[in-house]
Design an enzyme around this catalytic site. Structure first.
Site, PDB file in Angstrom:
ATOM      1  N   CYS A 137       0.875  -1.320   0.130  1.00 61.31           N
ATOM      2  CA  CYS A 137       0.311  -0.098   0.131  1.00 61.31           C
ATOM      3  C   CYS A 137       1.001   1.168   0.103  1.00 61.31           C
ATOM      4  O   CYS A 137       0.298   2.361  -0.236  1.00 61.31           O
ATOM      5  CB  CYS A 137      -0.858   0.157   1.284  1.00 61.31           C
ATOM      6  SG  CYS A 137      -2.016  -1.523   1.131  1.00 61.31           S
ATOM      7  N   HIS A 281      -3.823   6.819   3.202  1.00 60.64           N
ATOM      8  CA  HIS A 281      -4.088   5.638   2.783  1.00 60.64           C
ATOM      9  C   HIS A 281      -5.500   5.031   3.522  1.00 60.64           C
ATOM     10  O   HIS A 281      -5.653   5.234   4.730  1.00 60.64           O
ATOM     11  CB  HIS A 281      -2.997   4.469   3.343  1.00 60.64           C
ATOM     12  CG  HIS A 281      -3.213   2.992   2.670  1.00 60.64           C
ATOM     13  ND1 HIS A 281      -3.793   2.583   1.562  1.00 60.64           N
ATOM     14  CD2 HIS A 281      -3.103   1.844   3.514  1.00 60.64           C
ATOM     15  CE1 HIS A 281      -3.981   1.422   1.580  1.00 60.64           C
ATOM     16  NE2 HIS A 281      -3.643   0.876   2.471  1.00 60.64           N
ATOM     17  N   ASN A 311     -10.035  -0.730   0.969  1.00 59.77           N
ATOM     18  CA  ASN A 311      -8.708  -0.557   0.656  1.00 59.77           C
ATOM     19  C   ASN A 311      -8.386  -1.151  -0.503  1.00 59.77           C
ATOM     20  O   ASN A 311      -8.099  -2.170  -0.726  1.00 59.77           O
ATOM     21  CB  ASN A 311      -7.831  -1.330   1.917  1.00 59.77           C
ATOM     22  CG  ASN A 311      -6.458  -1.195   1.836  1.00 59.77           C
ATOM     23  OD1 ASN A 311      -5.915  -0.944   1.140  1.00 59.77           O
ATOM     24  ND2 ASN A 311      -5.825  -1.806   2.992  1.00 59.77           N
TER      25      ASN A 311
HETATM   26  N1  ACO Z   1     -17.427  -9.803  10.424  1.00 57.72           N
HETATM   27  C1  ACO Z   1     -17.832 -10.207  11.546  1.00 57.72           C
HETATM   28  N2  ACO Z   1     -16.926 -10.576  12.234  1.00 57.72           N
HETATM   29  C2  ACO Z   1     -15.643 -10.360  12.225  1.00 57.72           C
HETATM   30  C3  ACO Z   1     -15.162 -10.015  10.751  1.00 57.72           C
HETATM   31  C4  ACO Z   1     -16.235  -9.816   9.856  1.00 57.72           C
HETATM   32  N3  ACO Z   1     -15.911  -9.425   8.590  1.00 57.72           N
HETATM   33  N4  ACO Z   1     -13.712 -10.230  10.771  1.00 57.72           N
HETATM   34  C5  ACO Z   1     -13.386 -10.552  12.064  1.00 57.72           C
HETATM   35  N5  ACO Z   1     -14.683 -10.775  12.851  1.00 57.72           N
HETATM   36  C6  ACO Z   1     -14.407 -11.058  14.212  1.00 57.72           C
HETATM   37  C7  ACO Z   1     -13.371 -11.794  14.435  1.00 57.72           C
HETATM   38  O1  ACO Z   1     -13.433 -13.417  14.091  1.00 57.72           O
HETATM   39  C8  ACO Z   1     -13.103 -11.684  15.834  1.00 57.72           C
HETATM   40  O2  ACO Z   1     -14.146 -12.726  16.716  1.00 57.72           O
HETATM   41  P1  ACO Z   1     -13.717 -13.212  18.219  1.00 57.72           P
HETATM   42  O3  ACO Z   1     -13.670 -12.184  18.959  1.00 57.72           O
HETATM   43  O4  ACO Z   1     -14.830 -14.133  18.320  1.00 57.72           O
HETATM   44  O5  ACO Z   1     -12.334 -14.105  17.795  1.00 57.72           O
HETATM   45  C9  ACO Z   1     -13.743 -10.025  16.060  1.00 57.72           C
HETATM   46  O6  ACO Z   1     -14.645  -9.794  14.824  1.00 57.72           O
HETATM   47  C10 ACO Z   1     -12.719  -9.061  16.453  1.00 57.72           C
HETATM   48  O7  ACO Z   1     -11.743  -8.977  15.527  1.00 57.72           O
HETATM   49  P2  ACO Z   1     -10.405  -8.201  15.737  1.00 57.72           P
HETATM   50  O8  ACO Z   1      -9.635  -8.524  14.931  1.00 57.72           O
HETATM   51  O9  ACO Z   1     -10.392  -7.802  17.183  1.00 57.72           O
HETATM   52  O10 ACO Z   1     -11.181  -6.669  15.046  1.00 57.72           O
HETATM   53  P3  ACO Z   1     -10.436  -5.401  14.966  1.00 57.72           P
HETATM   54  O11 ACO Z   1     -11.301  -4.389  15.822  1.00 57.72           O
HETATM   55  O12 ACO Z   1      -8.980  -5.553  15.080  1.00 57.72           O
HETATM   56  O13 ACO Z   1     -10.851  -4.981  13.500  1.00 57.72           O
HETATM   57  C11 ACO Z   1      -9.438  -5.088  11.205  1.00 57.72           C
HETATM   58  C12 ACO Z   1     -10.408  -5.708  12.442  1.00 57.72           C
HETATM   59  C13 ACO Z   1     -10.528  -4.156  10.684  1.00 57.72           C
HETATM   60  C14 ACO Z   1      -8.980  -6.150  10.114  1.00 57.72           C
HETATM   61  C15 ACO Z   1      -8.451  -4.294  11.979  1.00 57.72           C
HETATM   62  O14 ACO Z   1      -7.862  -4.844  12.775  1.00 57.72           O
HETATM   63  C16 ACO Z   1      -7.610  -3.527  10.989  1.00 57.72           C
HETATM   64  O15 ACO Z   1      -8.300  -2.480  10.293  1.00 57.72           O
HETATM   65  N6  ACO Z   1      -6.407  -3.810  10.906  1.00 57.72           N
HETATM   66  C17 ACO Z   1      -5.564  -3.242   9.930  1.00 57.72           C
HETATM   67  C18 ACO Z   1      -5.666  -3.948   8.821  1.00 57.72           C
HETATM   68  C19 ACO Z   1      -5.029  -2.983   7.558  1.00 57.72           C
HETATM   69  O16 ACO Z   1      -5.063  -1.871   7.533  1.00 57.72           O
HETATM   70  N7  ACO Z   1      -4.772  -3.781   6.502  1.00 57.72           N
HETATM   71  C20 ACO Z   1      -4.208  -3.324   5.472  1.00 57.72           C
HETATM   72  C21 ACO Z   1      -2.668  -3.091   5.474  1.00 57.72           C
HETATM   73  S1  ACO Z   1      -2.196  -2.208   3.957  1.00 57.72           S
HETATM   74  C22 ACO Z   1      -1.680  -3.428   2.676  1.00 57.72           C
HETATM   75  O17 ACO Z   1      -0.558  -3.462   2.618  1.00 57.72           O
HETATM   76  C23 ACO Z   1      -2.758  -4.394   1.832  1.00 57.72           C
END
Ligand code: ACO
Length: 354
Positions: A137, A281, A311
């Site tokens: 990214c 981003h 994203n």
């Molecule tokens: N729908 C419903 N529930 C979900 C989903 C979904 N789509 N995805 C995950 N969950 C659940 C998980 O299983 C977890 O359940 P559990 O507690 O029973 O295990 C719960 O939701 C909470 O998950 P978390 O990982 O704690 O959620 P978080 O608040 O961290 O949000 C997210 C997750 C959105 C992925 C966040 O961590 C994030 O944005 N991280 C950064 C990701 C990013 O920016 N990546 C791109 C980088 S750029 C590149 O190079 C491509």
């Protein structure tokens, strides 16, 4: 790094801004911007029919409402070429005049040759040197830094920097942890030396970037390269699709983005109050809010389109910059701060004076 051309005094704790360019020296002005969004819209409601998720979960955790998915025939090069054409058209520069094409992507048409080569052919940019830049990214930001140095060194006159991704093609559509987050698209800028009589600001003022290879494992596509080739045995595990420890990526994002912004502003001799618009981003609304809050940049100065496109990897900042530009969110003389982070981990920020 490009010399700063700011007229402001640097803040007291900042390194001195670099000397102004000598008159007539080559420049990396932004001459045009463009983007291409595939037509097909994939909504949160539709995703909820594919995996165990909901509009409410996706919206509150990420700010995303929908994203675009490219058609089968719309390869990454097609997306990138469409965005580049829009930038060239805005600049009034013909593809035959372009000297350099950098395509930032991690979802290229093929392992090789570079997607930039296909873009060169699609544009008819016969004299351009073309190569890809793989920094996930952050690729578009790294690309701006590389291209501006080549232009200001007098190596080239016109450079297309493109961010293009077809992340849908490497997404595991059965994994709710990742499939709700990404989309396809492309954005581009044409950097270069303005023609005589053409009005254009200085362009890229300063950049700051970094990498932490020890965190390569938290976001990657582990299978399909030379380290672990794709075989009939490992195919079913979907490890040739994007894998991410979302929480760990999240933890790294805000601090590195803030540090890069501060470093780039310091090099340009500017502070947050000088910035007209920050174009971050578009990975997650909470990350964007966290960066703006830490930099003390008010919400109205932050450009956000994550709700419509999700994203889009290296395309995200380029697409957002074009959208903000065409919406008239900034004009001649304004300072724009671009910032990204991504797999690698990589991060970077660039200050542009329009
Ligand atoms: N729908 C419903 N529930 C979900 C989903 C979904 N789509 N995805 C995950 N969950 C659940 C998980 O299983 C977890 O359940 P559990 O507690 O029973 O295990 C719960 O939701 C909470 O998950 P978390 O990982 O704690 O959620 P978080 O608040 O961290 O949000 C997210 C997750 C959105 C992925 C966040 O961590 C994030 O944005 N991280 C950064 C990701 C990013 O920016 N990546 C791109 C980088 S750029 C590149 O190079 C491509």
């Amino acid at each position: 790094m490009s010399p700063s051309r700011s007229r402001r005094q640097p803040p007291p704790d900042a390194a001195p801004a670099l000397a102004p360019l000598r008159p007539g020296a080559p420049r990396a002005a932004v001459l045009g911007t463009g983007r291409y969004n595939p037509e097909r819209v994939l909504t949160n409601a539709e995703l909820a029919t594919m995996v165990d998720t909901s509009d409410e979960w996706i919206t509150t955790r990420t700010g995303m409402k929908e994203r675009r998915i490219a058609a089968e025939h719309e390869h990454t090069s097609v997306l990138g070429a469409n965005a580049a054409r829009a930038a060239l058209e805005q600049a009034g520069v013909d593809a035959s005049e372009v000297d350099l094409i950098i395509c930032a992507t991690v979802t290229g048409d093929m392992v090789f040759p570079a997607t930039a080569c296909f873009i060169q052919e699609l544009l008819g940019a016969r004299k351009a040197t073309a190569f890809d830049l793989a920094a996930a990214c952050t690729g578009f930001i790294y690309g701006l830094e590389v291209a501006s140095q080549l232009l200001e060194g007098g190596v080239h006159r016109y450079a297309l920097v493109i961010g293009a991704e077809k992340i849908g093609s490497v997404t595991d559509w059965t994994d709710r942890n990742t499939c709700v987050l990404f989309g396809d698209g492309a954005g581009a800028v044409l950097l270069g030396q303005p023609r005589e009589g053409q009005v254009a600001g200085p362009g890229v003022l300063a950049s700051a970037s970094g990498t932490d290879g020890s965190l390569a494992h938290i976001l990657n596509i582990p299978v399909g390269g030379t380290r672990t080739p794709l075989t009939p045995e490992n195919y079913g595990k979907n490890l040739h699709k994007l894998q991410m420890s979302g929480k760990e990526v999240y933890r790294q994002a805000v601090g590195n983005m803030v540090a890069a912004c501060q470093d780039a502003m310091r090099k340009a001799g500017l502070g947050p109050g000088d910035i007209k618009l920050i174009v971050p981003h578009q990975a997650n609304l909470r990350i964007i809010d966290g960066v703006a809050e830490r930099l003390k940049i008010p919400t109205e100065k932050v450009f956000i389109n994550v709700q419509r496109y999700g994203n889009t990897g290296a395309a995200a900042v380029a697409m957002a910059l074009d959208e903000a530009h065409r919406e008239g969110r900034f004009g001649r003389g304004d300072k724009i701060l671009l910032v990204a982070f991504g797999a690698g981990l990589t991060w970077g920020a660039t200050v542009i004076e329009w």
